[in-house]
Design an enzyme around this catalytic site. Structure first.
Site, PDB file in Angstrom:
ATOM      1  N   CYS A 148       0.822  -1.208   0.000  1.00 41.34           N
ATOM      2  CA  CYS A 148       0.000   0.000   0.000  1.00 41.34           C
ATOM      3  C   CYS A 148       0.863   1.268   0.000  1.00 41.34           C
ATOM      4  CB  CYS A 148      -0.994  -0.028   1.161  1.00 41.34           C
ATOM      5  SG  CYS A 148      -2.319   1.195   0.944  1.00 41.34           S
TER       6      CYS A 148
ATOM      7  N   HIS B 123      -3.591  -5.049   0.592  1.00 38.56           N
ATOM      8  CA  HIS B 123      -3.131  -5.324   1.967  1.00 38.56           C
ATOM      9  C   HIS B 123      -3.124  -6.825   2.255  1.00 38.56           C
ATOM     10  CE1 HIS B 123      -2.786  -1.321   3.815  1.00 38.56           C
ATOM     11  NE2 HIS B 123      -3.765  -0.957   2.995  1.00 38.56           N
TER      12      HIS B 123
ATOM     13  N   GLU C 260      -1.459  -8.385   4.286  1.00 32.00           N
ATOM     14  CA  GLU C 260      -1.327  -8.670   5.733  1.00 32.00           C
ATOM     15  C   GLU C 260      -2.700  -8.847   6.374  1.00 32.00           C
ATOM     16  OE1 GLU C 260      -1.288  -5.696   4.554  1.00 32.00           O
ATOM     17  OE2 GLU C 260      -2.286  -4.339   5.976  1.00 32.00           O
TER      18      GLU C 260
END
Ligand code: MN
Length: 234
Positions: free
Chosen positions: A97, A200, A202
């Site tokens: 990002c 994202h 994660e």
């Protein structure tokens, strides 16, 4: 977190992703002196640039538009120095990002400060759905490293950004795009491992194999770097 008291922190989803894929997560605080950050980096085997505030438009020669969000210029400068060092040394880099946007700026590219005002025809990139939910598709360039990592030409990703790459930096290749044409991934073909995504992973790695593969690729490249690097670090 603490108003008026800048803090260095990492969302645990990132450090757990690195740990789960065989890495040892280490946080690099925004240093007082650039040299401190570079000497820390010299002891590490890879660099993960996480999400966060907007990149200060000053870093790519622009004044702020009204829709610019929070910025942290000290963090920008520190991370730009880290990216440039990693470009020279061949240290593996994964940008997420803001990390993708920062890498682009560090290499001489520019950003949309706010896609919703500067690209009003764009699709939804700031999802209301939770971070663990993928909401839009990206098309992956077949000849790219990203394709080697994912093994797919189309993946679904989450999306929580209002900035995006405008002009990709010289030497960086866009390797994924959203349906509206916005750049969703960048990579540097002449670097051993520099990959960056606008989404994202994660937030999704615990249940999405294509998100997990990105972290596996980083920690795998870091292990190779550790094995092959000359004694004395960078
Ligand atoms: Mn998006």
């Amino acid at each position: 977190l603490y108003p008026g008291r800048p803090a260095d922190f990492v969302i645990r989803d990132y450090s757990r992703a690195v740990e789960t894929t065989g890495g040892l997560p280490v946080l690099i605080p925004v240093p007082l002196a650039t040299r401190t950050g570079l000497e820390t980096l010299a002891r590490l085997d890879g660099l993960l640039l996480t999400g966060g505030d907007d990149v200060h438009p000053r870093c790519y020669g622009e004044e702020p538009l009204p829709a610019l969000g929070e910025v942290d210029y000290q963090r920008d400068l520190a991370e730009i120095a880290l990216v440039r060092a990693a470009l020279e040394s061949g240290l593996p880099v994964l940008g997420i990002c803001r990390g993708l946007q920062l890498i682009n700026v560090a290499c001489g590219g520019t950003l949309y400060q706010d896609i919703f005002t500067q690209r009003p025809d764009c699709q939804g990139h700031r999802q209301s759905a939770p971070r663990d939910t993928n909401t839009h598709k990206v098309q992956v360039l077949e000849t790219s490293r990203l394709h080697d990592v994912l093994g797919q030409t189309l993946v679904w990703v989450n999306s929580r950004h209002h900035q995006a790459v405008r002009d990709p930096a010289p030497g960086l290749t866009p390797s994924a795009r959203a349906g509206d044409g916005l750049i969703e991934a960048l990579e540097k073909p002449d670097h051993p491992f520099l990959l960056a995504v606008q989404w994202h992973p994660e937030g999704t790695w615990s249940h999405d194999e294509y998100s997990l593969k990105l972290f596996q690729a980083l920690t795998g490249a870091a292990k190779s770097y550790r094995t092959s690097r000359p004694a004395g670090g960078l």
